[in-house]
Design an enzyme around this catalytic site. Structure first.
Site, PDB file in Angstrom:
ATOM      1  CG  ASN A   9      -1.792   1.252   1.277  1.00  0.00           C
ATOM      2  OD1 ASN A   9      -1.353   2.357   0.985  1.00  0.00           O
ATOM      3  ND2 ASN A   9      -3.049   1.072   1.677  1.00  0.00           N
ATOM      4  CD  GLU A  36      -4.471   4.820   0.844  1.00  0.00           C
ATOM      5  OE1 GLU A  36      -4.978   5.859   1.295  1.00  0.00           O
ATOM      6  OE2 GLU A  36      -3.937   3.955   1.567  1.00  0.00           O
ATOM      7  CE1 TYR A 110      -6.602   0.550   1.118  1.00  0.00           C
ATOM      8  CE2 TYR A 110      -7.578   1.967  -0.566  1.00  0.00           C
ATOM      9  CZ  TYR A 110      -7.067   1.798   0.705  1.00  0.00           C
ATOM     10  OH  TYR A 110      -7.020   2.858   1.574  1.00  0.00           O
ATOM     11  CG  ASP A 154      -4.359  -2.105   3.133  1.00  0.00           C
ATOM     12  OD1 ASP A 154      -4.638  -2.798   4.136  1.00  0.00           O
ATOM     13  OD2 ASP A 154      -4.437  -0.862   3.116  1.00  0.00           O
ATOM     14  CG  ASN A 156      -7.496  -1.316   5.576  1.00  0.00           C
ATOM     15  OD1 ASN A 156      -6.719  -0.834   6.394  1.00  0.00           O
ATOM     16  ND2 ASN A 156      -7.779  -0.722   4.429  1.00  0.00           N
ATOM     17  CG  HIS A 258       0.142   0.010   4.560  1.00  0.00           C
ATOM     18  ND1 HIS A 258      -0.643  -1.072   4.908  1.00  0.00           N
ATOM     19  CD2 HIS A 258      -0.673   1.105   4.653  1.00  0.00           C
ATOM     20  CE1 HIS A 258      -1.857  -0.662   5.198  1.00  0.00           C
ATOM     21  NE2 HIS A 258      -1.908   0.657   5.059  1.00  0.00           N
TER      22      HIS A 258
END
Length: 268
Positions: A9, A36, A110, A154, A156, A258
């Site tokens: 990321n 991102e 993402y 990612d 999250n 990250h």
């Protein structure tokens, strides 16, 4: 024969282009998946990556938000840019390439961060995140004798107790709440995916890929989370040789919060 794939990321590919170039020159993964990117497709800095030998580029971006990109030194074919939850966000990109005598389907994800309040009744961003993870159940680790699957990005969510600096203190913090961790693990196991990072690094060991910008000294406090993941189908996991978390990248000038994760595979 060998093959490597990295996920990162980058939190704006144009802003941090020098860091990506530095990373590619030093580590030279065969494929790099970025999340991102925060960049419309027409402004993606493709020429910079082509100059480094990454001439096969697949992108799905948008202005100021989200965005994913897959950069490769070997040929790739774009398979799908799926609009999860029908929100119009650029959060997924799948490509196909060949390695180790098989065709590999690569998903670059993402997942939404989910906002600050872990209550879907009052926080639409958290509701979106849970819906997104639920929809990811359709993404399975397809494989046979001639094909395999990889999922990176990612996500999250830090699923294990050792994926966060304090399991007890983060149980009610978005990214480590039970509804998230259980949902992600259910999706992973139900889809037949192997958590490659934890196949290489024992679950008893702490493992982080993200450290907040809010920390005055991120390294000294070491309050990290493992938000970035590498999953594979079982047959691809069998060829895994090493997983490396490039922790030093968090200390580079103007870094992302990250760091890159690299998975290396070897074939007989």
């Amino acid at each position: 024969m060998s093959f490597s794939i990295a996920t990162w990321n980058i939190n704006s590919v144009r802003l941090r282009l020098p860091l990506v170039e530095q990373f590619l020159k030093r580590y030279q993964p065969d494929i790099l998946c970025l999340q991102e990117t925060k960049c419309p497709d027409e402004f993606f800095p493709a020429e910079a990556f082509e100059a480094l030998g990454y001439s096969h580029i697949a992108i799905s971006g948008q202005k100021g938000y989200h965005g994913v990109a897959t950069l490769s030194r070997r040929p790739i074919d774009i398979v799908e840019k799926r609009d999860f939850c029908k929100m119009g966000d650029r959060r997924h990109l799948s490509t196909r390439f060949s390695a180790g005598g098989r065709t590999v389907l690569l998903h670059n994800f993402y997942v939404p961060a989910g906002g600050d309040e872990p209550d879907p009744a009052i926080n639409p961003k958290f509701r979106h995140k849970l819906d997104f993870i639920a929809e990811m159940r359709d993404v399975r680790a397809g494989h046979d004798g001639e094909s395999g699957s990889i999922l990176v990005g990612d996500l999250n969510i830090a699923p294990l107790e050792t994926d966060v600096w304090s399991h007890k203190q983060l149980l009610k913090v978005v990214s480590h709440t039970p509804v998230e961790t259980e949902g992600l693990e259910s999706m992973r196991t139900g889809g037949g995916w192997t958590d490659l990072m934890r196949a290489h690094i024992p679950p008893e060991e702490r493992l982080y890929t993200w450290w907040s910008y809010r920390a005055r000294d991120w390294e000294a406090s070491d309050r990290g989370r493992r938000l970035d993941h590498v999953w594979t189908s079982p047959n691809v996991a069998a060829d895994m040789r090493e997983v490396e978390v490039v922790r030093a990248a968090r200390g580079w000038e103007r870094p992302s919060d990250h760091v890159p994760v690299i998975a290396r595979f070897g074939y007989e």
